[in-house]
Design a protein around this motif. Structure first.
Motif, PDB file in Angstrom:
ATOM      1  N   GLN A 132       0.822  -1.206   0.000  1.00 27.60           N
ATOM      2  CA  GLN A 132       0.000   0.000   0.000  1.00 27.60           C
ATOM      3  C   GLN A 132       0.859   1.260   0.000  1.00 27.60           C
ATOM      4  OE1 GLN A 132      -2.546  -0.466   3.396  1.00 27.60           O
ATOM      5  NE2 GLN A 132      -3.945  -1.876   2.361  1.00 27.60           N
ATOM      6  N   GLU A 133       1.947   1.230   0.746  1.00 27.97           N
ATOM      7  CA  GLU A 133       2.839   2.386   0.757  1.00 27.97           C
ATOM      8  C   GLU A 133       3.468   2.614  -0.618  1.00 27.97           C
ATOM      9  OE1 GLU A 133       3.653   4.631   3.180  1.00 27.97           O
ATOM     10  OE2 GLU A 133       1.936   3.805   4.241  1.00 27.97           O
ATOM     11  N   GLY A 134       3.821   1.535  -1.298  1.00 26.23           N
ATOM     12  CA  GLY A 134       4.385   1.670  -2.638  1.00 26.23           C
ATOM     13  C   GLY A 134       3.389   2.259  -3.623  1.00 26.23           C
ATOM     14  N   GLU A 135       2.129   1.814  -3.556  1.00 27.48           N
ATOM     15  CA  GLU A 135       1.105   2.351  -4.453  1.00 27.48           C
ATOM     16  C   GLU A 135       0.827   3.822  -4.161  1.00 27.48           C
ATOM     17  OE1 GLU A 135      -2.220  -0.181  -3.911  1.00 27.48           O
ATOM     18  OE2 GLU A 135      -1.367  -1.861  -5.074  1.00 27.48           O
ATOM     19  N   LEU A 136       0.850   4.191  -2.880  1.00 31.97           N
ATOM     20  CA  LEU A 136       0.621   5.588  -2.525  1.00 31.97           C
ATOM     21  C   LEU A 136       1.768   6.472  -3.014  1.00 31.97           C
ATOM     22  CD1 LEU A 136      -1.119   7.648  -1.032  1.00 31.97           C
ATOM     23  CD2 LEU A 136       0.122   7.086   1.062  1.00 31.97           C
ATOM     24  N   ALA A 137       2.990   5.977  -2.915  1.00 30.68           N
ATOM     25  CA  ALA A 137       4.136   6.759  -3.397  1.00 30.68           C
ATOM     26  C   ALA A 137       4.066   6.955  -4.915  1.00 30.68           C
ATOM     27  CB  ALA A 137       5.432   6.051  -3.006  1.00 30.68           C
ATOM     28  N   LYS A 138       3.640   5.922  -5.641  1.00 31.25           N
ATOM     29  CA  LYS A 138       3.501   6.064  -7.089  1.00 31.25           C
ATOM     30  C   LYS A 138       2.413   7.074  -7.448  1.00 31.25           C
ATOM     31  CE  LYS A 138       5.043   1.374  -8.239  1.00 31.25           C
ATOM     32  NZ  LYS A 138       4.649   0.065  -8.853  1.00 31.25           N
ATOM     33  N   LEU A 139       1.326   7.054  -6.697  1.00 27.94           N
ATOM     34  CA  LEU A 139       0.239   7.995  -6.977  1.00 27.94           C
ATOM     35  C   LEU A 139       0.675   9.431  -6.721  1.00 27.94           C
ATOM     36  CD1 LEU A 139      -2.736   8.455  -7.701  1.00 27.94           C
ATOM     37  CD2 LEU A 139      -3.306   8.097  -5.288  1.00 27.94           C
ATOM     38  N   GLU A 140       1.403   9.650  -5.639  1.00 30.24           N
ATOM     39  CA  GLU A 140       1.891  10.996  -5.344  1.00 30.24           C
ATOM     40  C   GLU A 140       2.876  11.467  -6.405  1.00 30.24           C
ATOM     41  OE1 GLU A 140       3.493  10.782  -1.459  1.00 30.24           O
ATOM     42  OE2 GLU A 140       1.534  10.813  -0.444  1.00 30.24           O
ATOM     43  N   ALA A 141       3.707  10.558  -6.884  1.00 24.13           N
ATOM     44  CA  ALA A 141       4.662  10.934  -7.928  1.00 24.13           C
ATOM     45  C   ALA A 141       3.936  11.286  -9.223  1.00 24.13           C
ATOM     46  CB  ALA A 141       5.652   9.800  -8.161  1.00 24.13           C
ATOM     47  N   THR A 142       2.892  10.549  -9.554  1.00 26.68           N
ATOM     48  CA  THR A 142       2.135  10.843 -10.774  1.00 26.68           C
ATOM     49  C   THR A 142       1.430  12.185 -10.684  1.00 26.68           C
ATOM     50  OG1 THR A 142       1.799   8.465 -11.099  1.00 26.68           O
ATOM     51  CG2 THR A 142       0.361   9.953 -12.333  1.00 26.68           C
ATOM     52  N   GLN A 143       0.869  12.474  -9.526  1.00 30.62           N
ATOM     53  CA  GLN A 143       0.167  13.743  -9.347  1.00 30.62           C
ATOM     54  C   GLN A 143       1.126  14.928  -9.370  1.00 30.62           C
ATOM     55  OE1 GLN A 143      -2.058  13.304  -5.721  1.00 30.62           O
ATOM     56  NE2 GLN A 143      -3.664  12.057  -6.672  1.00 30.62           N
ATOM     57  N   SER A 144       2.323  14.726  -8.839  1.00 33.87           N
ATOM     58  CA  SER A 144       3.290  15.826  -8.828  1.00 33.87           C
ATOM     59  C   SER A 144       3.807  16.134 -10.238  1.00 33.87           C
ATOM     60  CB  SER A 144       4.465  15.482  -7.913  1.00 33.87           C
ATOM     61  OG  SER A 144       5.141  14.321  -8.381  1.00 33.87           O
ATOM     62  N   GLU A 145       3.879  15.137 -11.107  1.00 35.95           N
ATOM     63  CA  GLU A 145       4.353  15.349 -12.470  1.00 35.95           C
ATOM     64  C   GLU A 145       3.277  15.938 -13.371  1.00 35.95           C
ATOM     65  OE1 GLU A 145       5.720  11.604 -13.778  1.00 35.95           O
ATOM     66  OE2 GLU A 145       7.478  11.546 -12.446  1.00 35.95           O
ATOM     67  N   ALA A 146       2.029  15.711 -13.066  1.00 36.79           N
ATOM     68  CA  ALA A 146       0.944  16.224 -13.905  1.00 36.79           C
ATOM     69  C   ALA A 146       0.841  17.739 -13.746  1.00 36.79           C
ATOM     70  CB  ALA A 146      -0.376  15.560 -13.521  1.00 36.79           C
ATOM     71  N   PRO A 147       0.519  18.463 -14.843  1.00 40.57           N
ATOM     72  CA  PRO A 147       0.358  19.925 -14.737  1.00 40.57           C
ATOM     73  C   PRO A 147      -0.834  20.276 -13.856  1.00 40.57           C
ATOM     74  CG  PRO A 147      -0.377  19.138 -16.883  1.00 40.57           C
ATOM     75  CD  PRO A 147       0.290  17.971 -16.213  1.00 40.57           C
ATOM     76  N   LYS A 148      -0.634  21.276 -13.036  1.00 39.03           N
ATOM     77  CA  LYS A 148      -1.685  21.692 -12.124  1.00 39.03           C
ATOM     78  C   LYS A 148      -2.650  22.622 -12.835  1.00 39.03           C
ATOM     79  CE  LYS A 148       1.158  21.277  -7.957  1.00 39.03           C
ATOM     80  NZ  LYS A 148       1.687  21.972  -6.757  1.00 39.03           N
ATOM     81  N   LEU A 149      -3.908  22.460 -12.529  1.00 36.91           N
ATOM     82  CA  LEU A 149      -4.959  23.278 -13.128  1.00 36.91           C
ATOM     83  C   LEU A 149      -5.125  24.547 -12.301  1.00 36.91           C
ATOM     84  CD1 LEU A 149      -7.159  23.512 -15.286  1.00 36.91           C
ATOM     85  CD2 LEU A 149      -8.719  22.333 -13.712  1.00 36.91           C
ATOM     86  N   ASP A 150      -4.903  25.694 -12.955  1.00 37.44           N
ATOM     87  CA  ASP A 150      -4.992  26.980 -12.273  1.00 37.44           C
ATOM     88  C   ASP A 150      -6.392  27.546 -12.480  1.00 37.44           C
ATOM     89  OD1 ASP A 150      -4.536  29.306 -10.966  1.00 37.44           O
ATOM     90  OD2 ASP A 150      -3.200  30.178 -12.483  1.00 37.44           O
ATOM     91  N   LEU A 151      -7.175  27.604 -11.428  1.00 35.49           N
ATOM     92  CA  LEU A 151      -8.543  28.121 -11.484  1.00 35.49           C
ATOM     93  C   LEU A 151      -8.674  29.489 -10.835  1.00 35.49           C
ATOM     94  CD1 LEU A 151     -10.508  24.858 -10.559  1.00 35.49           C
ATOM     95  CD2 LEU A 151     -10.032  25.781 -12.830  1.00 35.49           C
TER      96      LEU A 151
END
Length: 255
Positions: A132-151
């Motif tokens: 579970q920790e490994g999957e959470l780390a991968k998810l955080e890495a994916t979210q950090s690489e994705a461009p953030k939506l500026d609203l």
């Protein structure tokens, strides 16, 4: 989450386990506890399962002095370090390794079936947490690489909100709802909650004239009206009057 490799947690402790010398594996079908000398264990003592980061350790210690007898480093479970036998749930084959890198396979047995169950669950829970920790780390890495939506609003940017189909209510108030049962609503000014009452006609009854004297005079008797001796007097008078009227009008009266 950053891992602290200096912290070692305790997963399971069993006060009595047995170690057996096992023959080489005869086939790829697995180990069988029936091939061991179960009544002659090579060593008996205490077992501990600890965790340090993602790694788990099985430690066999002397129950009195705490001296380390053997240690197994488990990187995944189930895996090649810990393997269950094919004919019992109380025995396992463990791959131990010393500080020089030499390793050997020994048999590990529990006197109680509940102890072997706790041993199995402790390892399963630890590596489930690692996954579970490994999957959470991968998810955080994916979210950090994705461009953030500026609203957020830019400088000078405005928005307009249009609200349509808004009707003003009548200033006189809401219309009266029809009453249940098909009745019409009461007229204005009537009290809510029923039908208008019928008008009450008051009748004036003349007060009876009473003579206070007879009520006060208890000694004098009250006179009683005497009946007339002429029972046909009223009819006679009526007949006479009618004959006079007939003669005056020119009609003949038959007697």
């Amino acid at each position: 989450m950053a891992e602290d490799d200096s912290y070692e947690s305790m997963l399971c402790v069993k006060p009595e386990v047995h170690v057996y010398r096992i023959p080489p594996r005869a086939s790829n079908r697995g180990y069988r506890a029936a091939d061991w000398k179960l009544d002659e264990p090579a060593w008996s003592g205490r077992m501990k399962i600890t965790a340090k980061g993602k790694m788990a350790f099985i430690k066999l210690e002397d129950k009195n002095t705490g001296e380390l007898f053997a240690k197994a480093q488990v990187e995944q479970y189930p895996g090649s370090v810990v393997e269950a036998v094919t004919d019992s749930s109380r025995y396992f084959v463990i791959r131990i390794e010393d500080d020089n890198g030499r390793h050997a396979f020994i048999g590990l047995g529990f006197a109680d079936r509940g102890d072997s169950f706790d041993f199995n669950v402790a390892l399963q829970d630890h590596f489930k947490w690692v996954k579970q920790e490994g999957e959470l780390a991968k998810l955080e890495a994916t979210q950090s690489e994705a461009p953030k939506l500026d609203l957020s609003f830019k400088e000078g940017q405005t928005i307009k909100i249009s609200i349509g189909n808004v009707k003003k209510r009548d200033a006189g108030g809401a219309k009266a709802r029809p009453m249940a049962g098909g009745l019409l609503p009461p007229p204005p000014g009537a009290k809510a909650g029923g039908v208008l009452p019928l008008p009450v006609v008051q009748q004036t009854v003349p007060a009876a004239q009473t003579n206070p004297d007879p009520l006060l005079d208890f000694g004098s008797p009250v006179p009683v009206a005497q009946p007339s001796s002429d029972l046909w007097g009223d009819f006679t008078s009526a007949g006479s009057n009618s004959s006079n009227d007939a003669s005056k009008s020119g009609w003949v009266q038959f007697s």
